[in-house]
Design a protein around this motif. Structure first.
Motif, PDB file in Angstrom:
ATOM      1  N   GLY A   6     -20.419   3.608  -4.913  1.00  0.00           N
ATOM      2  CA  GLY A   6     -20.512   3.222  -3.508  1.00  0.00           C
ATOM      3  C   GLY A   6     -19.588   2.107  -3.073  1.00  0.00           C
ATOM      4  N   ASN A   7     -19.338   1.105  -3.929  1.00  0.00           N
ATOM      5  CA  ASN A   7     -18.527  -0.053  -3.538  1.00  0.00           C
ATOM      6  C   ASN A   7     -17.076   0.023  -3.994  1.00  0.00           C
ATOM      7  N   LEU A   8     -16.683   1.123  -4.589  1.00  0.00           N
ATOM      8  CA  LEU A   8     -15.301   1.226  -5.054  1.00  0.00           C
ATOM      9  C   LEU A   8     -14.337   1.257  -3.881  1.00  0.00           C
ATOM     10  N   ARG A   9     -13.188   0.607  -4.087  1.00  0.00           N
ATOM     11  CA  ARG A   9     -12.141   0.595  -3.067  1.00  0.00           C
ATOM     12  C   ARG A   9     -10.874   1.186  -3.657  1.00  0.00           C
ATOM     13  N   THR A  10     -10.007   1.646  -2.795  1.00  0.00           N
ATOM     14  CA  THR A  10      -8.749   2.254  -3.204  1.00  0.00           C
ATOM     15  C   THR A  10      -7.605   1.450  -2.597  1.00  0.00           C
ATOM     16  N   LEU A  11      -6.661   1.033  -3.433  1.00  0.00           N
ATOM     17  CA  LEU A  11      -5.471   0.328  -2.968  1.00  0.00           C
ATOM     18  C   LEU A  11      -4.568   1.322  -2.255  1.00  0.00           C
ATOM     19  N   VAL A  12      -4.078   0.948  -1.067  1.00  0.00           N
ATOM     20  CA  VAL A  12      -3.219   1.828  -0.276  1.00  0.00           C
ATOM     21  C   VAL A  12      -1.802   1.268  -0.280  1.00  0.00           C
ATOM     22  N   LEU A  13      -0.873   2.084  -0.771  1.00  0.00           N
ATOM     23  CA  LEU A  13       0.535   1.700  -0.823  1.00  0.00           C
ATOM     24  C   LEU A  13       1.302   2.408   0.275  1.00  0.00           C
ATOM     25  N   ASN A  14       2.358   1.778   0.721  1.00  0.00           N
ATOM     26  CA  ASN A  14       3.270   2.427   1.641  1.00  0.00           C
ATOM     27  C   ASN A  14       4.112   3.411   0.826  1.00  0.00           C
ATOM     28  N   ALA A  15       4.949   4.187   1.465  1.00  0.00           N
ATOM     29  CA  ALA A  15       5.763   5.172   0.760  1.00  0.00           C
ATOM     30  C   ALA A  15       6.751   4.529  -0.209  1.00  0.00           C
ATOM     31  N   ASP A  16       7.025   3.222  -0.063  1.00  0.00           N
ATOM     32  CA  ASP A  16       7.927   2.520  -0.983  1.00  0.00           C
ATOM     33  C   ASP A  16       7.187   1.956  -2.199  1.00  0.00           C
ATOM     34  N   MET A  17       5.920   2.301  -2.336  1.00  0.00           N
ATOM     35  CA  MET A  17       5.061   1.896  -3.453  1.00  0.00           C
ATOM     36  C   MET A  17       4.715   0.408  -3.449  1.00  0.00           C
ATOM     37  N   GLN A  18       4.822  -0.227  -2.309  1.00  0.00           N
ATOM     38  CA  GLN A  18       4.371  -1.604  -2.107  1.00  0.00           C
ATOM     39  C   GLN A  18       3.087  -1.540  -1.293  1.00  0.00           C
ATOM     40  N   PRO A  19       2.187  -2.514  -1.430  1.00  0.00           N
ATOM     41  CA  PRO A  19       0.982  -2.487  -0.597  1.00  0.00           C
ATOM     42  C   PRO A  19       1.343  -2.368   0.881  1.00  0.00           C
ATOM     43  N   LEU A  25      -5.197  -7.496   2.046  1.00  0.00           N
ATOM     44  CA  LEU A  25      -4.723  -6.480   1.131  1.00  0.00           C
ATOM     45  C   LEU A  25      -5.196  -5.116   1.614  1.00  0.00           C
ATOM     46  N   SER A  26      -4.281  -4.157   1.650  1.00  0.00           N
ATOM     47  CA  SER A  26      -4.593  -2.828   2.193  1.00  0.00           C
ATOM     48  C   SER A  26      -5.443  -2.017   1.215  1.00  0.00           C
TER      49      SER A  26
END
Length: 188
Positions: A6-19, A25-26
């Protein structure tokens, strides 16, 4: 492995593989990232090890890192409490002391009663003591000096400032680390 996801989050990167952003933090809720992966809107880069979710017929891995398929350029930074404190490095712009966010306030450099606006260029982070001391005066009238004049940061500037802030390691999943510290010096 059965685990409360339930509390898991996913890091979102831009297409250049940077946050996508550093301030804040995205991250997405894992369910939103899961849906985006299965709608083919993002690429799944990494998954949580040994964490699976099940439908009636299928078993799926939970994404821990995803990347947008198209590069998204941020044009402006939202004028928020958090972003202002990041710009000012959680430091009172009068005394120079660093505080946690609950102990900081906003100060209108030109008071609202004198036409001062609620904007990037007129508000600074201030400790409560200095905010009360300055009261309804300009810094000059109150005999105070600003460490740095207020300014509107670009997304690039704010991300740089956010990257320099210490983060609690327990808030960052191990699968994110390869994507968060590209600019860091390598350990010797």
């Amino acid at each position: 492995m059965t685990m409360n996801v339930g509390n898991l989050r996913t890091l979102v990167l831009n297409a250049d593989m940077q946050p996508l952003s550093w301030a804040p933090l995205s991250v997405w809720n894992w369910k939103d990232a899961f849906v985006a992966v299965h709608q083919d809107r993002v690429l799944q880069i990494k998954t949580y090890e040994d964490i699976l979710v099940h439908s009636v017929n299928e078993t799926y891995e939970v994404p821990s890192v995803v990347a947008l398929k198209r590069y998204r350029k941020r044009k402006r930074v939202a004028f928020t409490r958090y972003n202002l404190f990041v710009r000012d490095q959680f430091t009172c712009q009068y005394c120079g002391e660093r505080f946690c966010s609950k102990d900081l306030t906003f100060d209108h450099v030109i008071p609202r009663s004198r036409g001062g606006t609620a904007s990037w260029t007129n508000i600074v982070a201030s400790c409560q003591y200095d905010n009360l001391r300055k009261a309804n005066h300009t810094p000059r009238e109150a005999g105070m000096k600003l460490i740095r004049p207020p300014f509107e940061p670009s997304p690039y500037e704010l991300d740089g400032l956010a990257r320099s802030l210490a983060r609690a390691e327990d808030q960052l999943h191990q699968t994110w680390m390869d994507y968060l510290y590209w600019g860091s010096e390598l350990e010797s």
